[in-house]
Design a protein around this motif. Structure first.
Motif, PDB file in Angstrom:
ATOM      1  N   LEU A 203       0.620   7.665  -6.709  1.00 33.66           N
ATOM      2  CA  LEU A 203       0.970   7.214  -5.364  1.00 33.66           C
ATOM      3  C   LEU A 203       1.825   8.223  -4.611  1.00 33.66           C
ATOM      4  N   ALA A 204       1.722   8.149  -3.290  1.00 33.50           N
ATOM      5  CA  ALA A 204       2.632   8.865  -2.396  1.00 33.50           C
ATOM      6  C   ALA A 204       2.818   7.999  -1.162  1.00 33.50           C
ATOM      7  N   TYR A 205       4.053   7.932  -0.683  1.00 34.34           N
ATOM      8  CA  TYR A 205       4.368   7.147   0.511  1.00 34.34           C
ATOM      9  C   TYR A 205       4.944   8.059   1.582  1.00 34.34           C
ATOM     10  N   VAL A 206       4.452   7.853   2.819  1.00 37.11           N
ATOM     11  CA  VAL A 206       4.965   8.578   3.982  1.00 37.11           C
ATOM     12  C   VAL A 206       5.050   7.621   5.160  1.00 37.11           C
ATOM     13  N   ARG A 207       5.803   8.025   6.163  1.00 41.68           N
ATOM     14  CA  ARG A 207       5.780   7.336   7.458  1.00 41.68           C
ATOM     15  C   ARG A 207       5.157   8.286   8.460  1.00 41.68           C
ATOM     16  N   ASP A 208       4.277   7.736   9.306  1.00 43.26           N
ATOM     17  CA  ASP A 208       3.684   8.567  10.351  1.00 43.26           C
ATOM     18  C   ASP A 208       4.730   8.818  11.431  1.00 43.26           C
ATOM     19  N   PRO A 209       4.450   9.635  12.443  1.00 37.59           N
ATOM     20  CA  PRO A 209       5.459   9.944  13.456  1.00 37.59           C
ATOM     21  C   PRO A 209       5.983   8.733  14.233  1.00 37.59           C
ATOM     22  N   ASP A 210       5.227   7.626  14.261  1.00 35.64           N
ATOM     23  CA  ASP A 210       5.705   6.408  14.919  1.00 35.64           C
ATOM     24  C   ASP A 210       6.440   5.478  13.953  1.00 35.64           C
ATOM     25  N   GLY A 211       6.466   5.812  12.656  1.00 36.10           N
ATOM     26  CA  GLY A 211       7.189   5.009  11.676  1.00 36.10           C
ATOM     27  C   GLY A 211       6.335   4.085  10.832  1.00 36.10           C
ATOM     28  N   HIS A 212       5.011   4.084  11.018  1.00 35.91           N
ATOM     29  CA  HIS A 212       4.136   3.243  10.195  1.00 35.91           C
ATOM     30  C   HIS A 212       4.134   3.765   8.759  1.00 35.91           C
ATOM     31  N   LYS A 213       4.248   2.851   7.812  1.00 34.81           N
ATOM     32  CA  LYS A 213       4.281   3.225   6.400  1.00 34.81           C
ATOM     33  C   LYS A 213       2.858   3.365   5.866  1.00 34.81           C
ATOM     34  N   LEU A 214       2.578   4.542   5.288  1.00 33.31           N
ATOM     35  CA  LEU A 214       1.270   4.842   4.726  1.00 33.31           C
ATOM     36  C   LEU A 214       1.408   5.117   3.238  1.00 33.31           C
ATOM     37  N   CYS A 215       0.399   4.725   2.486  1.00 34.45           N
ATOM     38  CA  CYS A 215       0.366   4.992   1.055  1.00 34.45           C
ATOM     39  C   CYS A 215      -0.942   5.677   0.719  1.00 34.45           C
ATOM     40  N   ALA A 216      -0.866   6.769  -0.010  1.00 36.62           N
ATOM     41  CA  ALA A 216      -2.043   7.419  -0.590  1.00 36.62           C
ATOM     42  C   ALA A 216      -2.083   6.980  -2.042  1.00 36.62           C
ATOM     43  N   LEU A 217      -3.231   6.471  -2.500  1.00 39.16           N
ATOM     44  CA  LEU A 217      -3.302   5.847  -3.812  1.00 39.16           C
ATOM     45  C   LEU A 217      -4.548   6.272  -4.560  1.00 39.16           C
TER      46      LEU A 217
ATOM     47  N   ALA B  91       5.106  -3.927   6.132  1.00 36.66           N
ATOM     48  CA  ALA B  91       3.685  -3.574   6.115  1.00 36.66           C
ATOM     49  C   ALA B  91       3.476  -2.166   5.567  1.00 36.66           C
ATOM     50  N   THR B  92       2.385  -1.984   4.831  1.00 36.66           N
ATOM     51  CA  THR B  92       1.966  -0.682   4.333  1.00 36.66           C
ATOM     52  C   THR B  92       0.459  -0.591   4.496  1.00 36.66           C
ATOM     53  N   ILE B  93      -0.013   0.547   4.967  1.00 32.80           N
ATOM     54  CA  ILE B  93      -1.444   0.799   5.063  1.00 32.80           C
ATOM     55  C   ILE B  93      -1.793   1.759   3.939  1.00 32.80           C
ATOM     56  N   GLY B  94      -2.679   1.334   3.042  1.00 34.76           N
ATOM     57  CA  GLY B  94      -3.053   2.138   1.890  1.00 34.76           C
ATOM     58  C   GLY B  94      -4.365   2.862   2.089  1.00 34.76           C
ATOM     59  N   PHE B  95      -4.396   4.131   1.718  1.00 29.76           N
ATOM     60  CA  PHE B  95      -5.601   4.944   1.799  1.00 29.76           C
ATOM     61  C   PHE B  95      -6.016   5.341   0.387  1.00 29.76           C
ATOM     62  N   LYS B  96      -7.268   5.039   0.031  1.00 32.65           N
ATOM     63  CA  LYS B  96      -7.800   5.328  -1.293  1.00 32.65           C
ATOM     64  C   LYS B  96      -8.111   6.810  -1.420  1.00 32.65           C
ATOM     65  N   CYS B  97      -7.622   7.403  -2.495  1.00 32.80           N
ATOM     66  CA  CYS B  97      -7.849   8.820  -2.766  1.00 32.80           C
ATOM     67  C   CYS B  97      -8.689   8.981  -4.029  1.00 32.80           C
ATOM     68  N   ALA B  98      -9.412  10.097  -4.107  1.00 34.99           N
ATOM     69  CA  ALA B  98     -10.308  10.349  -5.227  1.00 34.99           C
ATOM     70  C   ALA B  98      -9.619  10.978  -6.433  1.00 34.99           C
ATOM     71  N   SER B  99      -8.396  11.492  -6.252  1.00 29.90           N
ATOM     72  CA  SER B  99      -7.721  12.190  -7.355  1.00 29.90           C
ATOM     73  C   SER B  99      -6.229  12.292  -7.054  1.00 29.90           C
ATOM     74  N   PRO B 100      -5.428  12.576  -8.096  1.00 29.01           N
ATOM     75  CA  PRO B 100      -4.010  12.842  -7.854  1.00 29.01           C
ATOM     76  C   PRO B 100      -3.802  14.024  -6.903  1.00 29.01           C
ATOM     77  N   GLU B 101      -4.676  15.027  -6.981  1.00 31.97           N
ATOM     78  CA  GLU B 101      -4.554  16.184  -6.102  1.00 31.97           C
ATOM     79  C   GLU B 101      -4.771  15.788  -4.636  1.00 31.97           C
ATOM     80  N   GLN B 102      -5.685  14.852  -4.406  1.00 35.20           N
ATOM     81  CA  GLN B 102      -5.911  14.397  -3.037  1.00 35.20           C
ATOM     82  C   GLN B 102      -4.719  13.587  -2.532  1.00 35.20           C
ATOM     83  N   VAL B 103      -4.078  12.826  -3.408  1.00 40.21           N
ATOM     84  CA  VAL B 103      -2.856  12.103  -3.042  1.00 40.21           C
ATOM     85  C   VAL B 103      -1.792  13.107  -2.602  1.00 40.21           C
ATOM     86  N   ARG B 104      -1.601  14.150  -3.382  1.00 42.89           N
ATOM     87  CA  ARG B 104      -0.610  15.179  -3.068  1.00 42.89           C
ATOM     88  C   ARG B 104      -0.953  15.874  -1.750  1.00 42.89           C
TER      89      ARG B 104
END
Length: 133
Positions: free
Chosen positions: A112-126, A69-82
């Protein structure tokens, strides 16, 4: 299509600190704590018609992550992804996969950028890159 996304946590205060910081990058206000009828705490983040929440599992079992599973968050720019990525890492998240950057694929160009939150959930900034720029 979705009404909300909810993930479990084993440390509600740690998760609130993490998501308050990370979701603020996207313009979301701090999470609103709520206690359900069983006495478990939930934190709700509402922004632009969307709801994301972090909860203590009501069955009393430890929270676990969904494999694949991955939870994706929509970003407005590459700078916001970073900024999403860097804020996540600064608040206890873990950078995973490739470093933040441009990816070309069947669905077009995306930053894109991928991280895991402190509980291990996979997040994507896109951020989807528009054709021609």
């Amino acid at each position: 299509m979705f009404s909300h996304i909810m993930v479990g946590t084993n440390d509600i205060e740690r998760s609130k600190r993490f998501y308050d910081a990370v979701l603020a990058v996207l313009g979301a206000p701090a999470g609103m704590p709520n206690q359900n009828a069983t006495g478990h705490t939930r934190i709700f983040y509402r922004h632009e018609g969307n709801t994301f929440s972090v909860v203590e599992p009501i069955n009393g079992e430890p929270a676990t992550v969904a494999n694949g599973a991955t939870i994706g968050f929509k970003c407005a720019s590459p700078e916001q992804v970073r900024a999403f990525h860097d804020t996540a890492v600064a608040h206890g998240g873990t950078s995973i996969e490739e470093p933040p950057g441009l990816r070309e694929g069947a669905l077009g160009a995306m930053y894109l950028a991928y991280v895991r939150d402190p509980d291990g959930h996979k997040l994507c900034a896109l951020h989807r890159v528009k054709s021609g720029g």
